[in-house]
Design an enzyme around this catalytic site. Structure first.
Site, mmCIF file in Angstrom:
data_model
loop_
_atom_site.group_PDB
_atom_site.id
_atom_site.type_symbol
_atom_site.label_atom_id
_atom_site.label_comp_id
_atom_site.label_asym_id
_atom_site.label_seq_id
_atom_site.Cartn_x
_atom_site.Cartn_y
_atom_site.Cartn_z
ATOM 1 C CB SER A 128 -1.025 -0.093 1.311
ATOM 2 O OG SER A 128 -1.892 -1.068 0.575
ATOM 3 C CG HIS A 179 -2.424 3.878 3.393
ATOM 4 N ND1 HIS A 179 -3.228 4.063 3.511
ATOM 5 C CD2 HIS A 179 -1.765 2.452 3.529
ATOM 6 C CE1 HIS A 179 -3.521 2.208 3.407
ATOM 7 N NE2 HIS A 179 -2.632 1.701 2.855
#
Length: 255
Positions: A128, A179
């Site tokens: 991610s 993230h």
């Protein structure tokens, strides 16, 4: 730009880095969770991000989590994201720059996790951070390199970016730090990496391969344009259908 009109063979030929990364994601998932090969389980144990073990000198754990996932939905979500948003950037940056951005953004996310994570025994895995690095470059384009991305594609990027941030901060079991740091890493790398970039064009890929495979033969770019026109009408529906599917999948599985 984000609507895939290539055949499967064309996709593999035009975007070998994206294809390779997706293959790694899915093959490792198969080996670990389906066949449960002993060597794969050992790879999982040795490669998962672990702040305590990184502090003990196992620095490879800042890289290996990028290629490991917590299950099928997790691997599928990140692989679909790569298939949707990776090809255009691979062409625009070139293969070496693209894989560099992907890995460096993922590493940035893992370093951020190591520095900011709430406890020393925090464990994590997934691509991610690297995916958000790709979004970071696209966001930079939208803000500062508008000639590289059209208005329609800019809107798509910003919608997905906002959805991604919403999911990041509202869903459980998500490495928020990875993230955010991956996004910052991609955004920070964008200025030098986009310096010689040109807008994405599927015709460039097809023309390049055509010229290589048929030396001396003429190439008519309008041949591909006609195909693009035929597909344009339903291309957006396909894209948004995939996007909605990914969002629902992520929400359903707490990715």
């Amino acid at each position: 730009m984000f609507v895939r009109t290539e055949s499967f063979k064309e996709f593999l030929r035009f975007y070998p880095i994206v294809s390779g990364l997706v293959a790694i994601n899915l093959l490792l998932w198969l080996c670990i969770y389906v066949f449960q090969f002993s060597f794969a389980l050992d790879m999982l144990r040795a490669g998962v991000g672990n702040n305590y073990l990184v502090a003990q000198g196992e620095y490879w754990r800042l890289i290996t989590p990028i290629f490991l996932h917590g299950g099928f939905a997790h691997a599928l979500f990140n692989s679909f994201s790569l298939v949707l948003f990776g090809p255009a950037l691979e062409q625009m940056l070139g293969r070496l720059k693209f894989i560099s951005v992907y890995l460096l953004a993922g590493i940035a996310g893992n370093i951020g996790t190591y520095i900011v994570a709430p406890n020393a025994f925090y464990q994590h895995l997934g691509a991610s951070g690297a995916i958000f690095g790709i979004f970071g470059i696209y966001v930079f384009m939208v803000l500062f390199r508008k000639h590289l991305i059209g208005s329609a594609n800019s809107q798509i990027i910003m919608v997905i970016f906002i959805l991604g941030l919403f999911m990041t901060f509202t869903r459980p079991n998500i490495n928020v730090v990875a993230h955010v740091f991956g996004l910052i890493g991609g955004f920070a790398m964008a200025p030098p990496f986009l310096r010689k970039a040109k807008p994405f064009s599927i015709g460039v890929n097809r023309g390049r391969h055509k010229n290589k495979s048929q030396s001396g033969a003429g190439f008519n770019p309008n041949r591909w344009n006609r195909r693009s026109v035929r597909r344009k009408g339903y291309g957006k529906n396909i894209l948004w259908g995939i996007i909605i599917f990914l969002v629902l999948l992520a929400l359903a599985n707490n990715i």
